[in-house]
Design an enzyme around this catalytic site. Sequence first.
Site, PDB file in Angstrom:
ATOM      1  N   THR A  29       0.845  -1.200   0.000  1.00  0.00           N
ATOM      2  CA  THR A  29       0.000   0.000   0.000  1.00  0.00           C
ATOM      3  C   THR A  29       0.878   1.247   0.000  1.00  0.00           C
ATOM      4  OG1 THR A  29      -1.767  -1.163   1.154  1.00  0.00           O
ATOM      5  CG2 THR A  29      -1.783   1.248   1.291  1.00  0.00           C
ATOM      6  N   GLN A  87       1.387  -9.480  -5.666  1.00  0.00           N
ATOM      7  CA  GLN A  87       0.918 -10.879  -5.731  1.00  0.00           C
ATOM      8  C   GLN A  87       1.796 -11.736  -6.640  1.00  0.00           C
ATOM      9  OE1 GLN A  87      -1.484 -12.365  -4.092  1.00  0.00           O
ATOM     10  NE2 GLN A  87      -2.689 -10.692  -3.257  1.00  0.00           N
ATOM     11  N   THR A 118       5.706  -6.621  -1.578  1.00  0.00           N
ATOM     12  CA  THR A 118       5.370  -6.747  -0.157  1.00  0.00           C
ATOM     13  C   THR A 118       5.840  -8.115   0.310  1.00  0.00           C
ATOM     14  OG1 THR A 118       3.605  -6.452   1.475  1.00  0.00           O
ATOM     15  CG2 THR A 118       3.019  -7.683  -0.499  1.00  0.00           C
ATOM     16  N   ALA A 119       6.140  -8.238   1.611  1.00  0.00           N
ATOM     17  CA  ALA A 119       6.698  -9.508   2.104  1.00  0.00           C
ATOM     18  C   ALA A 119       5.613 -10.539   2.420  1.00  0.00           C
ATOM     19  CB  ALA A 119       7.544  -9.242   3.349  1.00  0.00           C
ATOM     20  N   HIS A 120       4.447 -10.064   2.889  1.00  0.00           N
ATOM     21  CA  HIS A 120       3.521 -11.024   3.512  1.00  0.00           C
ATOM     22  C   HIS A 120       2.693 -11.856   2.541  1.00  0.00           C
ATOM     23  CE1 HIS A 120      -0.584  -9.048   3.380  1.00  0.00           C
ATOM     24  NE2 HIS A 120       0.154  -8.011   3.058  1.00  0.00           N
ATOM     25  N   THR A 156      13.029   5.183  10.775  1.00  0.00           N
ATOM     26  CA  THR A 156      13.967   4.139  11.191  1.00  0.00           C
ATOM     27  C   THR A 156      13.588   2.815  10.559  1.00  0.00           C
ATOM     28  OG1 THR A 156      14.355   5.266  13.268  1.00  0.00           O
ATOM     29  CG2 THR A 156      14.880   2.913  13.214  1.00  0.00           C
ATOM     30  N   CYS A 173     -20.629 -10.138   2.126  1.00  0.00           N
ATOM     31  CA  CYS A 173     -20.673 -10.961   3.333  1.00  0.00           C
ATOM     32  C   CYS A 173     -19.354 -10.973   4.090  1.00  0.00           C
ATOM     33  CB  CYS A 173     -20.960 -12.412   2.981  1.00  0.00           C
ATOM     34  SG  CYS A 173     -22.456 -12.604   2.098  1.00  0.00           S
TER      35      CYS A 173
HETATM   36  C1  PLP Z   1      -2.240  -6.513  -5.635  1.00  0.00           C
HETATM   37  C2  PLP Z   1      -2.088  -5.971  -4.255  1.00  0.00           C
HETATM   38  N1  PLP Z   1      -1.577  -4.744  -4.065  1.00  0.00           N
HETATM   39  C3  PLP Z   1      -1.425  -4.223  -2.842  1.00  0.00           C
HETATM   40  C4  PLP Z   1      -1.792  -4.916  -1.708  1.00  0.00           C
HETATM   41  C5  PLP Z   1      -1.605  -4.280  -0.360  1.00  0.00           C
HETATM   42  O1  PLP Z   1      -0.520  -4.879   0.286  1.00  0.00           O
HETATM   43  P1  PLP Z   1      -0.054  -4.522   1.752  1.00  0.00           P
HETATM   44  O2  PLP Z   1      -0.921  -5.335   2.634  1.00  0.00           O
HETATM   45  O3  PLP Z   1       1.381  -4.965   1.816  1.00  0.00           O
HETATM   46  O4  PLP Z   1      -0.198  -3.066   1.962  1.00  0.00           O
HETATM   47  C6  PLP Z   1      -2.318  -6.201  -1.849  1.00  0.00           C
HETATM   48  C7  PLP Z   1      -2.748  -6.976  -0.660  1.00  0.00           C
HETATM   49  O5  PLP Z   1      -3.906  -7.141  -0.394  1.00  0.00           O
HETATM   50  C8  PLP Z   1      -2.480  -6.731  -3.150  1.00  0.00           C
HETATM   51  O6  PLP Z   1      -3.005  -7.938  -3.333  1.00  0.00           O
HETATM   52  S1  FES Z   2     -23.809 -10.002  -0.089  1.00  0.00           S
HETATM   53 FE1  FES Z   2     -23.759 -11.955   0.647  1.00  0.00          FE
HETATM   54  S2  FES Z   2     -23.478 -13.116  -1.121  1.00  0.00           S
HETATM   55 FE2  FES Z   2     -23.512 -11.123  -1.848  1.00  0.00          FE
END
Ligand code: PLP
Ligand code: FES
Length: 418
Positions: A90, A197, A217-219, A257, A342
Site C-alpha cells: 500500500t 501478488q 510486499t513480504a507477507h 527508522t 458478506c
Molecule cells: C495486488 C495488491 N496490491 C497491494 C496490496 C496491499 O498490500 P499490503 O498489505 O502490503 O499493503 C495487496 C494486498 O492485499 C495486493 O493484493
Molecule cells: S452479499 Fe452476501 S453473497 Fe452477496
Amino acid sequence: MNAPEKNVGQVHFETAPHFPIYMDYSATTPIDPRVADKMIPYLREQFGNPASRSHMYGWTAEKAVEEARGHVAALVNADPREIIWTSGATESNNLAIKGAAQFYKTKGKHIITVKTEHKSVLDTVRELERIGFEATYLEPQDNGLITVEQLAAAVRPDTILVSVMLVNNEIGVIQPIDEIGVFCRSKGIIFHCDAAQATGKVVIDLQKTKVDLMTFTAHKTYGPKGVGALYVCRKPRVRLEAQMHGGGHERGLRSGTLPTHQIVGMGEAFRIAKEEMDSEIGRIQALRDRLAKGLQEIEEVYINGDMEHRVPHNLNVSFNYVEGESLIMAIKDIAVSSGSACTSASLEPSYVLRALGRSDELAHSSIRFTIGRFSTEEDIDFAVNLLKSKVHKLRDLSPLWDMFKDGIDINSIQWAAH
Ligand SMILES: Cc1ncc(COP(=O)(O)O)c(C=O)c1O
Ligand code: FES
C-alpha cells in the site's frame, strides 16, 4: 535440504486444531518457519538501529539490512540501490503513484490505470484526481486482461504515468507487462507495476522488462506483514517526490527508522522464493488443477479469469444457483475469500468480477481459492468434497435451481412487484 520438512508449515495449525484449512494465500501467506527463525535475533540481541554509524550494534543491523536488500534485488534481477524499503505494498503504491505524479506534474496531468487494480492503486489515483490530475480507468476484457492496443488508444499527449499490476489478487491473471513496458518507454511515459501478488509466482527480470517503478510486499510471499519495497529504476533514472519526510533515510525517498527484523524477514522470504520457485510452481499447479477438475464435476460452475495467463496458485469460481452468503456459511471448514459483501468490508460484490462482465448474482456466489507452499493433496480433496456436498444441498433448497432443471429461462420471468 531446501524444501520445508513435512508438517513444518502446519506449526500454526497444530497450535489451533479447530482452525479451518487455509486456502486464502492471496490474503496473506503463513510465515515460513525459516523466515521467523532468521528474524528472531534482530528482535533480541541484534536490536541496533541500522542508521547508527558509531558502534557495533548499528553496523550489525546495517549489514543485515543490506544483505536483505540484495536478496530482494536478486529475486527481480535489479540493482540493490534500486530497492527502497517501505511498510508494504500500500505504501509502495502510494509512493510510486503520488511521488511520480507530483514530480512530473509540469510534464502533464494524465494517468492511466485499470479498473481491476487493487484499491491501494485505485484510491491513490482517485486522490490525485481530487487535486487536479485526470485519470483513465481501462476496462479489462472478459478474461481479465488488458491489451497494449487498449492502452495505446487511451494515451494522450499529457499522459505521464501508467499503473498496471502484474498479478491480479482476485483472479490471478498475469497482465502483459513486457509489452506495456516497451510501449510506455517508447512514449516516455513512466510505468508503475504493482507486483505484490507476483513474487515467487512468476519470473520477474527487471533487466529485461521495462518497468520504472515496481511494488513489493513480504507477507504474500511467506514473509512478515508490515514491510515491503519499491523498485525505483536508475537507468533511466526515475525521480519521485518523497511522501514521508524526516531523517532522510532511503536516499531521502522514505524517512523513518528501518525495521531491521521485518526487513531481514522479507530478505529471507525472497531468498527462499528465488531458490525454490521452480520446483514449487509445478507442485502448486498440480494441486490447483486437481482442485479445478474436482469442482468442474459440479454442474453450473464458472471459472473467472483467463486460465492460461494466470498464476497456478489461484482458482476463482462462481457457483450458479447458489446463494453466496449461504455457501460461505456452509463451508466454514475451509478458509477462502469471497469478495462479496458478506466477508469484505465494502458492501458490494467484487468489483473485479463485475468489471469482467459477471452478473451480480454470479459475482456474489464466487469463491477465491488461493493455495501455496504448505497446501497438500488432502486439503484439495477435502475442499472438493465439501463443495460438492454443500452446493448440492443448497441447490436442493433452491426454487431457481428447480426452474433451471425444468428448462425455464429465469431471465424471462416477470417477477411480481412488492
Ligand atoms: C495486488 C495488491 N496490491 C497491494 C496490496 C496491499 O498490500 P499490503 O498489505 O502490503 O499493503 C495487496 C494486498 O492485499 C495486493 O493484493
Ligand atoms: S452479499 Fe452476501 S453473497 Fe452477496
